[in-house]
Each structure stands twice: as C-alpha cells, then as structure tokens.
Design a protein around this motif. Structure first.
Motif, mmCIF file in Angstrom:
data_model
loop_
_atom_site.group_PDB
_atom_site.id
_atom_site.type_symbol
_atom_site.label_atom_id
_atom_site.label_comp_id
_atom_site.label_asym_id
_atom_site.label_seq_id
_atom_site.Cartn_x
_atom_site.Cartn_y
_atom_site.Cartn_z
ATOM 1 N N GLN A 43 0.841 -1.192 0.000
ATOM 2 C CA GLN A 43 0.000 0.000 0.000
ATOM 3 C C GLN A 43 0.879 1.246 0.000
ATOM 4 N N ALA A 44 0.680 2.083 -0.998
ATOM 5 C CA ALA A 44 1.428 3.333 -1.078
ATOM 6 C C ALA A 44 1.135 4.179 0.161
ATOM 7 N N ARG A 45 2.141 4.971 0.570
ATOM 8 C CA ARG A 45 1.986 5.860 1.722
ATOM 9 C C ARG A 45 1.836 7.291 1.238
ATOM 10 N N TYR A 46 0.907 8.011 1.841
ATOM 11 C CA TYR A 46 0.662 9.410 1.523
ATOM 12 C C TYR A 46 0.625 10.205 2.819
ATOM 13 N N VAL A 47 1.463 11.222 2.909
ATOM 14 C CA VAL A 47 1.559 12.031 4.122
ATOM 15 C C VAL A 47 0.406 13.029 4.169
ATOM 16 N N ILE A 48 -0.229 13.122 5.315
ATOM 17 C CA ILE A 48 -1.296 14.097 5.543
ATOM 18 C C ILE A 48 -0.718 15.197 6.425
ATOM 19 N N ALA A 49 -0.637 16.399 5.874
ATOM 20 C CA ALA A 49 -0.117 17.546 6.625
ATOM 21 C C ALA A 49 -1.291 18.297 7.242
ATOM 22 N N GLN A 50 -1.066 18.850 8.437
ATOM 23 C CA GLN A 50 -2.102 19.656 9.080
ATOM 24 C C GLN A 50 -1.456 20.829 9.794
ATOM 25 N N ALA A 51 -2.228 21.889 9.931
ATOM 26 C CA ALA A 51 -1.747 23.091 10.607
ATOM 27 C C ALA A 51 -1.493 22.790 12.074
ATOM 28 N N ARG A 52 -0.463 23.433 12.603
ATOM 29 C CA ARG A 52 -0.127 23.278 14.021
ATOM 30 C C ARG A 52 -0.450 24.600 14.712
ATOM 31 N N GLU A 53 -1.268 24.529 15.741
ATOM 32 C CA GLU A 53 -1.647 25.725 16.508
ATOM 33 C C GLU A 53 -2.173 26.822 15.584
ATOM 34 N N TYR A 54 -3.111 26.471 14.715
ATOM 35 C CA TYR A 54 -3.651 27.390 13.727
ATOM 36 C C TYR A 54 -4.284 28.611 14.385
ATOM 37 N N GLY A 55 -3.931 29.782 13.885
ATOM 38 C CA GLY A 55 -4.504 31.027 14.366
ATOM 39 C C GLY A 55 -3.792 31.654 15.544
ATOM 40 N N SER A 56 -2.811 30.980 16.117
ATOM 41 C CA SER A 56 -2.128 31.514 17.294
ATOM 42 C C SER A 56 -0.967 32.422 16.921
ATOM 43 N N GLY A 57 -0.561 32.401 15.653
ATOM 44 C CA GLY A 57 0.582 33.206 15.235
ATOM 45 C C GLY A 57 1.909 32.502 15.444
ATOM 46 N N THR A 58 1.873 31.342 16.060
ATOM 47 C CA THR A 58 3.106 30.570 16.285
ATOM 48 C C THR A 58 2.985 29.205 15.651
ATOM 49 N N GLY A 59 2.224 29.128 14.595
ATOM 50 C CA GLY A 59 1.867 27.859 13.983
ATOM 51 C C GLY A 59 2.981 27.101 13.321
ATOM 52 N N GLY A 60 2.706 26.679 12.165
ATOM 53 C CA GLY A 60 3.581 25.811 11.415
ATOM 54 C C GLY A 60 2.758 24.657 10.901
ATOM 55 N N VAL A 61 3.411 23.573 10.643
ATOM 56 C CA VAL A 61 2.733 22.410 10.087
ATOM 57 C C VAL A 61 3.285 21.155 10.758
ATOM 58 N N GLN A 62 2.499 20.110 10.746
ATOM 59 C CA GLN A 62 2.933 18.841 11.303
ATOM 60 C C GLN A 62 2.301 17.710 10.505
ATOM 61 N N VAL A 63 2.856 16.532 10.644
ATOM 62 C CA VAL A 63 2.278 15.365 9.997
ATOM 63 C C VAL A 63 1.058 14.948 10.809
ATOM 64 N N GLY A 64 -0.093 15.003 10.165
ATOM 65 C CA GLY A 64 -1.331 14.634 10.836
ATOM 66 C C GLY A 64 -1.631 13.150 10.758
ATOM 67 N N GLY A 65 -0.944 12.473 9.857
ATOM 68 C CA GLY A 65 -1.153 11.045 9.697
ATOM 69 C C GLY A 65 -0.609 10.565 8.362
ATOM 70 N N ILE A 66 -0.770 9.299 8.138
ATOM 71 C CA ILE A 66 -0.344 8.666 6.894
ATOM 72 C C ILE A 66 -1.556 7.945 6.316
ATOM 73 N N ALA A 67 -1.903 8.280 5.083
ATOM 74 C CA ALA A 67 -2.975 7.568 4.385
ATOM 75 C C ALA A 67 -2.343 6.450 3.566
#
Length: 134
Positions: A43-67
C-alpha cells in the motif's frame, strides 16, 4: 520573538517535507513488489499535513497522519514469478510512477524553500547580534 517563530515555522515545514520525501521514496522502492494473489498488495503511503496551533501566530505544520493506498493493487499475469498462483498471476501495488515523481519534485522544492527560510532567518539573527555588539 517573530524571528524565532519564522525559524520554528519553516523548520516544521522542513520536517513535513522530509516525511513526504520518505513516503515517496518508499513508494518508488516498492513499485515492483509482487505478492501472492491471496495477500494484500503493498500500500502506497501518503503524508497528511495539518496546521499546528492554527490562528495563534506561532503555527507551522505537522504530519497529521499517513494515508494508505489501495490494498487490492492490480493483478498481473507473471507465470515466471515464484509467487504466482496456479493461473500465473501475482498482486502488484497500484502505484503510478509519474504521480510519484511529481510528488517527489513538489516535496523536494518545498523542502528546499523551507530550508532556505530557516537559513535566512538564522543569518538575520546573526546580523542582529552583530549590530547589538556595536
């Protein structure tokens, strides 16, 4: 403090793009992985990215999971394969190489852009320290 936020935000992007590159390389490495027809395909792996601390001004991104891709894959007639069933079929992963190459280029460019942002922010920090030394 905004300078450190820039470094942290871009560094989080570097991490996510590295994980994406890892997933693509895993998919490419297993594109020809044959399995018995009674087993699931790779099964191919696909990275799911999600916002980190969205709206706080100190965000960024993180891996939310693998599909995971399709476990059914595709049936290929390959009677020479030692894993072939009585009809000479094996189960191959359903991975499109052109899509994987496109994803690799996008992930590589994103990785490079975020890394350049980290390097520029570090240089700006060094320059600010030099100004402060007067």
């Amino acid at each position: 403090m905004a300078l450190f936020n820039a470094i942290d935000t871009a560094a989080s992007g570097v991490t996510v793009y590295r994980k994406w590159l890892d997933a693509v390389s895993d998919n490419v490495a297993n594109v020809n992985t044959a399995r018995r027809t009674s087993e699931d395909a790779f099964q191919a792996r696909y990275v799911i990215a999600q916002a980190r601390e969205y709206g706080s001004g100190t965000g960024g991104v993180q891996v939310g999971g693998i599909a995971l891709g399709n476990r059914e894959g595709r049936i290929v007639h390959d009677p020479e394969n030692p894993l072939a069933d009585a009809d000479g079929n094996v189960r191959m992963p359903d991975i499109d190489m052109s899509s994987q190459m496109t994803q690799m280029i996008m992930a590589q460019r994103g990785y490079q852009a975020n890394l350049a942002t980290v390097e520029r922010a570090q240089e700006a920090y060094r320059q600010a320290i030099q100004i402060g030394k007067g």
